[in-house]
Design a protein around this motif. Structure first.
Motif, short mmCIF file in Angstrom:
data_model
loop_
_atom_site.label_atom_id
_atom_site.label_comp_id
_atom_site.label_asym_id
_atom_site.label_seq_id
_atom_site.Cartn_x
_atom_site.Cartn_y
_atom_site.Cartn_z
N GLU A 80 0.85 -1.18 0.00
CA GLU A 80 0.00 0.00 0.00
C GLU A 80 0.90 1.24 0.00
O GLU A 80 1.70 1.42 0.92
N VAL A 81 0.78 2.06 -1.03
CA VAL A 81 1.59 3.27 -1.15
C VAL A 81 0.71 4.46 -0.76
O VAL A 81 -0.34 4.71 -1.38
N CYS A 82 1.13 5.19 0.25
CA CYS A 82 0.34 6.29 0.81
C CYS A 82 1.08 7.61 0.65
O CYS A 82 2.22 7.75 1.12
N ARG A 83 0.43 8.55 -0.01
CA ARG A 83 1.02 9.88 -0.23
C ARG A 83 -0.02 10.96 0.04
O ARG A 83 -1.19 10.68 0.19
N GLU A 84 0.43 12.19 0.08
CA GLU A 84 -0.41 13.37 0.35
C GLU A 84 -1.04 13.28 1.74
O GLU A 84 -2.24 13.02 1.89
N PRO A 85 -0.24 13.47 2.78
CA PRO A 85 -0.77 13.38 4.15
C PRO A 85 -1.83 14.43 4.45
O PRO A 85 -1.67 15.60 4.08
N ASP A 90 -5.02 15.53 7.64
CA ASP A 90 -5.14 15.61 9.10
C ASP A 90 -5.43 14.25 9.73
O ASP A 90 -5.00 13.99 10.86
N GLU A 91 -6.18 13.39 9.04
CA GLU A 91 -6.59 12.12 9.63
C GLU A 91 -6.03 10.90 8.92
O GLU A 91 -6.00 9.81 9.49
N ASP A 92 -5.61 11.04 7.68
CA ASP A 92 -5.06 9.92 6.92
C ASP A 92 -4.47 10.46 5.62
O ASP A 92 -4.52 11.67 5.37
N TYR A 93 -3.97 9.56 4.81
CA TYR A 93 -3.42 9.97 3.53
C TYR A 93 -4.53 10.12 2.49
O TYR A 93 -5.50 9.34 2.49
N VAL A 94 -4.39 11.10 1.64
CA VAL A 94 -5.38 11.37 0.60
C VAL A 94 -5.22 10.39 -0.55
O VAL A 94 -6.21 9.89 -1.12
N ASP A 95 -3.98 10.08 -0.90
CA ASP A 95 -3.68 9.21 -2.04
C ASP A 95 -3.16 7.87 -1.53
O ASP A 95 -2.02 7.79 -1.04
N ILE A 96 -3.98 6.82 -1.59
CA ILE A 96 -3.60 5.48 -1.14
C ILE A 96 -3.84 4.51 -2.29
O ILE A 96 -4.96 4.38 -2.76
N VAL A 97 -2.77 3.87 -2.73
CA VAL A 97 -2.84 2.98 -3.89
C VAL A 97 -2.29 1.61 -3.53
O VAL A 97 -1.24 1.51 -2.89
N ARG A 98 -2.99 0.58 -3.94
CA ARG A 98 -2.54 -0.79 -3.72
C ARG A 98 -1.71 -1.24 -4.92
O ARG A 98 -2.18 -1.24 -6.05
N MET A 99 -0.47 -1.65 -4.65
CA MET A 99 0.45 -2.08 -5.70
C MET A 99 0.74 -3.57 -5.54
O MET A 99 1.14 -4.02 -4.46
N THR A 100 0.57 -4.31 -6.61
CA THR A 100 0.72 -5.76 -6.58
C THR A 100 1.94 -6.20 -7.40
O THR A 100 2.53 -5.39 -8.12
N PRO A 101 2.34 -7.48 -7.29
CA PRO A 101 3.44 -7.95 -8.12
C PRO A 101 3.17 -7.65 -9.60
O PRO A 101 2.06 -7.85 -10.09
N GLY A 102 4.19 -7.18 -10.28
CA GLY A 102 4.03 -6.68 -11.64
C GLY A 102 4.19 -5.18 -11.68
O GLY A 102 4.55 -4.61 -12.72
N HIS A 103 3.94 -4.50 -10.53
CA HIS A 103 4.18 -3.07 -10.41
C HIS A 103 5.59 -2.81 -9.89
O HIS A 103 6.21 -3.67 -9.26
N THR A 104 6.08 -1.63 -10.16
CA THR A 104 7.37 -1.18 -9.63
C THR A 104 7.15 0.09 -8.82
O THR A 104 6.41 0.99 -9.25
N LEU A 105 7.78 0.16 -7.66
CA LEU A 105 7.60 1.28 -6.75
C LEU A 105 8.74 2.29 -6.89
O LEU A 105 9.90 1.90 -7.03
#
Length: 204
Positions: A163-168, A170-185
């Motif tokens: 789970e890649v979390c960006r854009e913090p 007040d309560e959580d991250y705005v941008d949360i993306v699930r990355m699976t095998p086949g993706h590159t981080l």
């Protein structure tokens, strides 16, 4: 209708006997360590003023942390001047009552070395989630967001994704993306750093 003095006195007595939670500051937390009350063998971290016992590290977790550390080390230290420093299972100082210990953090190369890292020193936090998955998702992720940690990766070993979390916010991250095998981080703060395949992080 007014409560009688006897009833008020009774309620006050009950409240006086009720257990009260003792919250600690980061300074008090460090004092306990200096005094030997907390030792290196105590797997604890300070979360919202509470000294919390961390989940035991089993073989999958241990090997995942080692694997991710090696993946970053190869990329960072291939250069004469690394773009970041690795911090493995060490504290980050978040405000007055928080010092979580993420599995891995990337710190700015010029981060001061005479104090515990603070949010402005941190480029990325990585948590390896197996038995700690609920705590990482519901407690630590919002905490990192609230203190402005720019990017968090949560590695879900059992479920097989990151789970890649960006854009913090007040309560959580705005941008949360699930990355699976086949993706590159890639690390947002280090665009020149070679990407890391999710499959390599998961050991698959």
């Amino acid at each position: 209708m007014h409560d009688s003095p006897a009833l008020i006195d009774s309620a006050a007595a009950v409240l006086a006997l009720a257990p009260r939670e003792r919250l600690f500051t980061a300074e008090e937390y460090h004092a306990l360590a200096r005094a030997g009350v907390l030792t290196e063998d105590d797997r604890v971290e300070l979360i919202n003023g509470r000294i919390v016992t961390m989940s035991p590290i089993g073989p999958p977790h241990l090997h995942a942390v080692n694997r991710i550390t090696e993946l970053f080390a190869r990329r960072l230290y291939a250069r004469d001047e690394p773009q970041a420093r690795l911090s493995v299972q060490n504290s980050i100082h978040l405000g007055h009552r928080n010092e979580p210990e993420p599995d891995l953090a990337l710190l700015r190369p010029d981060a001061p070395q005479d104090r515990v890292p603070t949010p402005e020193d941190v480029l990325l936090v990585i948590e390896v989630a197996d038995s700690s998955a609920e705590v990482d998702r519901r407690v630590k992720r919002p905490l990192y967001a609230a203190f402005g940690i720019a990017e968090v990766w949560i590695v879900y070993l059992t479920d097989g994704y990151v789970e890649v979390c960006r854009e913090p916010g007040d309560e959580d991250y705005v941008d949360i993306v699930r990355m699976t095998p086949g993706h590159t981080l890639t690390v947002a703060a280090l665009p020149d750093l070679p990407g890391i395949p999710v499959a390599d992080i998961l050991g698959r």
